[in-house]
Design a protein around this motif. Structure first.
Motif, PDB file in Angstrom:
ATOM      1  N   SER A 164     111.261  78.420 -31.767  1.00 53.28           N
ATOM      2  CA  SER A 164     112.360  78.370 -30.795  1.00 53.28           C
ATOM      3  C   SER A 164     113.728  78.662 -31.394  1.00 53.28           C
ATOM      4  O   SER A 164     114.729  78.659 -30.669  1.00 53.28           O
ATOM      5  N   SER A 237     111.775  91.666 -32.705  1.00 48.39           N
ATOM      6  CA  SER A 237     110.808  91.151 -31.738  1.00 48.39           C
ATOM      7  C   SER A 237     110.652  89.640 -31.882  1.00 48.39           C
ATOM      8  O   SER A 237     110.559  88.910 -30.893  1.00 48.39           O
ATOM      9  N   GLN A 240     113.506  87.904 -30.235  1.00 47.94           N
ATOM     10  CA  GLN A 240     113.345  87.873 -28.780  1.00 47.94           C
ATOM     11  C   GLN A 240     112.330  86.830 -28.364  1.00 47.94           C
ATOM     12  O   GLN A 240     112.530  86.104 -27.394  1.00 47.94           O
ATOM     13  N   ILE A 241     111.229  86.742 -29.109  1.00 48.32           N
ATOM     14  CA  ILE A 241     110.167  85.770 -28.799  1.00 48.32           C
ATOM     15  C   ILE A 241     110.728  84.353 -28.824  1.00 48.32           C
ATOM     16  O   ILE A 241     110.460  83.539 -27.939  1.00 48.32           O
ATOM     17  N   ASN A 243     114.046  83.511 -28.808  1.00 45.98           N
ATOM     18  CA  ASN A 243     115.207  83.368 -27.936  1.00 45.98           C
ATOM     19  C   ASN A 243     114.803  83.110 -26.489  1.00 45.98           C
ATOM     20  O   ASN A 243     115.467  82.357 -25.759  1.00 45.98           O
ATOM     21  N   GLU A 244     113.710  83.719 -26.059  1.00 40.58           N
ATOM     22  CA  GLU A 244     113.239  83.548 -24.679  1.00 40.58           C
ATOM     23  C   GLU A 244     112.096  82.536 -24.586  1.00 40.58           C
ATOM     24  O   GLU A 244     111.516  82.362 -23.503  1.00 40.58           O
ATOM     25  N   LYS A 246     109.037  82.539 -25.597  1.00 41.69           N
ATOM     26  CA  LYS A 246     107.876  83.191 -25.001  1.00 41.69           C
ATOM     27  C   LYS A 246     106.560  82.537 -25.397  1.00 41.69           C
ATOM     28  O   LYS A 246     105.539  82.751 -24.735  1.00 41.69           O
ATOM     29  N   VAL A 247     106.571  81.774 -26.504  1.00 40.72           N
ATOM     30  CA  VAL A 247     105.324  81.153 -26.962  1.00 40.72           C
ATOM     31  C   VAL A 247     105.264  79.717 -26.446  1.00 40.72           C
ATOM     32  O   VAL A 247     105.885  78.811 -27.010  1.00 40.72           O
ATOM     33  N   GLU A 248     104.551  79.535 -25.357  1.00 40.15           N
ATOM     34  CA  GLU A 248     104.379  78.210 -24.780  1.00 40.15           C
ATOM     35  C   GLU A 248     102.959  77.690 -24.958  1.00 40.15           C
ATOM     36  O   GLU A 248     102.720  76.481 -24.904  1.00 40.15           O
ATOM     37  N   ASP A 252      99.617  82.515 -26.008  1.00 36.70           N
ATOM     38  CA  ASP A 252     100.871  83.255 -26.205  1.00 36.70           C
ATOM     39  C   ASP A 252     101.073  83.574 -27.685  1.00 36.70           C
ATOM     40  O   ASP A 252     101.510  84.681 -28.034  1.00 36.70           O
ATOM     41  N   ASN A 255      98.926  86.492 -28.500  1.00 36.57           N
ATOM     42  CA  ASN A 255      99.391  87.718 -27.848  1.00 36.57           C
ATOM     43  C   ASN A 255     100.628  88.302 -28.520  1.00 36.57           C
ATOM     44  O   ASN A 255     100.785  89.533 -28.575  1.00 36.57           O
ATOM     45  N   TYR A 256     101.499  87.441 -29.024  1.00 41.25           N
ATOM     46  CA  TYR A 256     102.725  87.928 -29.659  1.00 41.25           C
ATOM     47  C   TYR A 256     102.591  88.089 -31.175  1.00 41.25           C
ATOM     48  O   TYR A 256     103.566  88.378 -31.854  1.00 41.25           O
TER      49      TYR A 256
END
Length: 587
Positions: A164, A237, A240-241, A243-244, A246-248, A252, A255-256
Motif C-alpha cells: 500500500s 506499475s 500504480q498497484i 497507489n490504487e 489493487k491487491v486486496e 489479485d 494477477n499483478y
C-alpha cells in the motif's frame, strides 16, 4: 500491638522481595543455561533446507540478554542479530549440505537499511545456483521486500499481502503541554531541525513536510526499484498497484505479478521435495537460521591480523550508557583500545543512531579522528546515522551507507521547559530564590528565560553548530559554507547523501569490512567486536527493576509504547542536542 503489625508487615514485604529476587535469579540461570545450549553447533545432514522466519525485532548483533524481550516466552527464544543472520546466510551459500532457503516470514521488526542488508545477502546466496522459496499466509511490506528475492513466492489462497505504500507519522505534544501549563522554550540552529516541533507545533512545518516527503520518496523509490528488478514488474506499475490498492486478495497478488501462485502449506512442502529430489513420503530436512551455526572463515583464520568492528547503537549520551545507548566513555574506550592494539590493522565503526548529546558526540568524534591518523577507520551506517550519529562518523576515512539509511540532520537544538504555569496554576506551588549572581539560576524550569538568558543559550547553540559543520567540512573535504547549505538539520537518505558528498559508497557492513581490509593491505584476518555485550546474568541483576518495568510497559501500552518511549527520551535529554526526531517503522 503497633510493633507487632510493623514486624508482620516487614516480614511480608521481605517475603515478596525475596520471591522476586529468586525469580530473577532463576530466570538468569535458566537464560544462561539456554544460551549455552544454543551455542552448541547443530549437526547438519545432507540435502538440508535453511529455514528463515525472523519473526522478532532484529538488533545489530546477537544479544544473549533476552530479558528485555517482549514476552516471557521470548526469554528462551534463540533470537539472533543482524551480524549472525548475514554470516549464516553467507556460510549456507558455501555449505554443500544446504541446498536452498525456505523463507517463512509474516512480520519482523526491522527498518529498511537492515532489510536491505538481509536482502542483499539473499541475492548473493542465489548466485551460488541454490534456490530460495518463499511462502506465507501474510506478507507485510517489509517481509515481502525480502520474499521478492525468491525464485518462487507463494501466498496462502486466503492470505493477504500488504502493498500500500509508505507513510511517516509524527506525534505532537503542544496541546498536552498547554493543558499542563508547560511551555517548551526552544533554541536551535537549522531550518529543518524538526526535533523540537512536537513540543511547539500541532502539525509538521512546511520545511519538515518537505524533507519528510523527500526522504520517504527516496526510500520508496529504492523499495519499488528493487522489487521491480526481482519480480520483473516495472516500478511504475508497482507504484500504480500500491497507489490504487489493487491487491486486496490473494488472487489479485497473482494477477499483478507480486506472487507466483497461491498454495497451501502441504503444496509448498511438496514443491520443496521436488527441489530436493525427494519422494512424496520423504521428510524435508531443515534447520532454522537460529540453530545453523558454522565456523566463520574470518574467525577461524590463523592470521594475527585483526579488523575491529565497533558497534555504536542507540542514543548518544555522556558516560557509560547501556547496551541500548552509545555511552561516550564506553565507545571512546573501545576506539582507544583498538587504536593501541598492534594486531588490529583496521577499524569499522558501525553506527546506528538518531544522535543525542552534542558534547558526547564530540568526545567520540575525537577518538575517531585520532584513530584515522594511525590506522584505517571506515564507517558503516545502519538504519540511522543522523545528527550526532553523523557527527561521530564524519572524521572517518570513508563512509558506507545503504540507499535507505537515514542520515544527515546536521543541526543543533536545546529545549528548556518553563513549568511555572504547571507549578503555580495546576499544583499551587510557588518558588522564591536568593542568588549570588544574575545568572546563578540560569536554566531553572520554574520560570521563563529572560531575553538575555535566551541570547546566551542561543550563542552556545550557534557555536556548537559552527563546530559541527566545521568538523564535517574537514572530514569530508568540503567547504564549511557548503556543509551549512546541505545541513540546517535536513534529513537525507543514503542515496541522497551520496549525491551530496556526505557518504562515499552505498553498501553494507560486509562492504565496509572489505574496504577496511583493502585499505590496511591485508587479506587474511580475524574479526573482533567491541564493546563487549553485557553478561546476561550480571545485567539482569544489575537493572532488574528497570527491565521489569520496561517489560510491563510494553505489554500494557502495546502499539502506544513508542509514543511513551519518544516522550520519555525527550524529557530525559540534558544539554545541547544533535539528534533526529524520526522513528521510521514498516508495517
Amino acid at each position: 500491638m503497633k510493633s507487632f503489625f510493623k514486624s508482620v508487615l516487614a516480614t511480608i514485604v521481605g517475603i515478596i522481595l525475596s520471591f522476586f529476587v529468586i525469580v530473577i535469579i532463576t530466570f538468569g540461570i535458566m537464560g544462561a543455561w539456554m544460551s549455552s545450549l544454543s551455542d552448541k553447533t547443530v549437526e547438519i545432514s545432507d540435502n538440508t533446507v535453511l529455514h528463515i522466519s525472523l519473526n522478532y525485532p532484529i538488533e545489530e548483533r546477537t544479544n544473549k540478554n533476552n530479558f528485555q524481550s517482549y514476552s516471557f516466552s521470548d526469554m528462551f527464544s534463540e533470537n539472533i542479530g543482524l551480524n549472525d543472520i548475514l554470516s549464516r546466510i553467507e556460510s549456507a551459500k558455501e555449505d554443500d549440505k544446504i541446498k536452498g532457503i525456505y523463507l517463512d516470514m509474516s512480520m519482523m521488526g526491522a527498518s529498511f537499511a537492515t532489510l536491505q542488508e538481509i536482502r542483499n545477502a539473499l541475492i548473493d546466496f542465489k548466485s551460488s545456483g541454490k534456490f530460495i522459496l518463499s511462502y506465507s499466509e501474510y506478507y507485510s511490506q517489509g517481509t515481502y521486500y525480502l520474499a521478492s528475492t525468491a525464485d518462487k513466492v507463494y501466498l496462502n489462497p486466503e492470505g493477504i499481502i500488504d502493498f500500500s505504500g509508505l507513510s511517516s507519522q509524527s506525534v505532537f505534544f503542544k496541546h498536552t503541554l498547554e493543558k499542563l501549563g508547560i511551555e517548551a522554550q526552544i533554541i536551535k540552529v537549522g531550518t529543518y531541525k524538526s526535533a523540537v516541533e512536537p513540543f511547539v507545533l500541532d502539525k509538521m512545518s512546511a520545511a519538515n513536510r518537505e524533507q519528510v516527503s523527500s526522504f520517504l520518496g527516496s526510500i520508496y523509490s529504492n523499495y519499488l526499484d528493487e522489487i521491480a528488478a526481482s519480480r520483473n514488474v516495472p516500478a511504475d506499475s508497482l507504484f500504480q498497484i500500491a497507489n490504487e490498492l489493487k491487491v486486496e486478495t490473494a488472487e489479485d497478488a497473482v494477477n499483478y505479478g507480486l506472487v507466483d501462485a497461491t498454495k497451501y502449506k502441504d503444496e509448498v512442502l511438496a514443491e520443496l521435495r521436488s527441489y530436493l529430489d525427494l519422494d512424496d513420503d520423504d521428510k524435508v530436512k531443515s534447520v532454522s537460521i537460529e540453530k545453523y551455526v558454522v565456523n566463520n572463515p574470518n574467525q577461524s583464520s590463523s592470521s594475527r591480523d585483526r579488523i575491529a568492528v565497533i558497534y555504536a547503537v542507540g542514543n548518544i549520551v555522556s558516560g557509560e550508557g547501556s547496551d541500548q545507548q552509545i555511552g561516550s566513555e564506553k565507545i571512546s574506550r573501545a576506539i582507544r583500545t583498538v587504536r593501541k592494539d598492534d594486531k588490529v590493522k583496521a577499524v569499522v565503526l558501525r553506527v546506528n543512531s538518531p544522535g543525542g548529546s552534542a558534547l558526547a558526540s564530540d568526545v567520540i568524534w575525537r577518538e575517531v579522528k585520532l584513530t584515522k591518523e594511525v590506522k584505517p577507520i571506515i564507517v558503516s551506517m545502519g538504519d540511522l546515522a543522523a545528527s550526532g550519529g553523523y557527527y561521530i562518523s564524519a572524521a572517518a576515512d570513508s563512509i558506507f551507507a545503504q540507499p535507505n539509511t537515514i542520515t544527515g540532520s546536521i543541526g543543533v537544538f536545546g529545549i528548556i521547559p518553563n513549568m511555572q504555569g504547571f507549578f503555580n496554576d495546576k499544583l499551587g506551588i510557588t518558588f522564591d530564590v536568593v542568588k549570588t549572581g544574575e545568572f546563578a539560576d540560569l536554566g531553572s524550569i520554574n520560570r521563563p528565560l529572560t531575553a538575555q538568558e535566551e541570547a546566551i543559550i542561543q550563542r552556545s547553540v550557534n557555536k556548537i553548530y559552527d563546530t559541527f559543520t566545521k568538523k564535517v567540512a574537514d572530514g569530508r573535504d568540503k567547504s564549511q559554507s557548503y556543509i551549512d547549505s546541505i545541513g540546517q538539520g535536513r534529513v537525507w537518505t543514503g542515496s541522497q547523501a551520496l549525491e551530496m558528498g556526505l557518504v562515499d559508497k552505498l553498501g553494507g557492513i560486509e562492504d565496509a569490512i572489505t574496504a577496511a581490509a583493502s585499505k590496511a593491505n591485508i587479506e587474511e584476518y580475524k574479526i573482533v567486536t567491541y564493546p563487549a555485550i553485557s553478561d546476561p546474568f550480571e545485567a539482569l541483576l544489575g537493572n532488574s527493576k528497570d527491565r521489569i518495568s520496561q517489560w510491563f510497559l510494553k505489554k500494557e501500552l502495546g502499539v502506544a509504547y513508542p509514543v511513551y518511549q519518544q516522550s520519555k527520551e525527550m524529557l530525559e535529554q540534558t544539554g545541547i542536542q544533535a539528534r533526529l526526531p524520526y522513528t521510521i517503522t514498516i508495517k
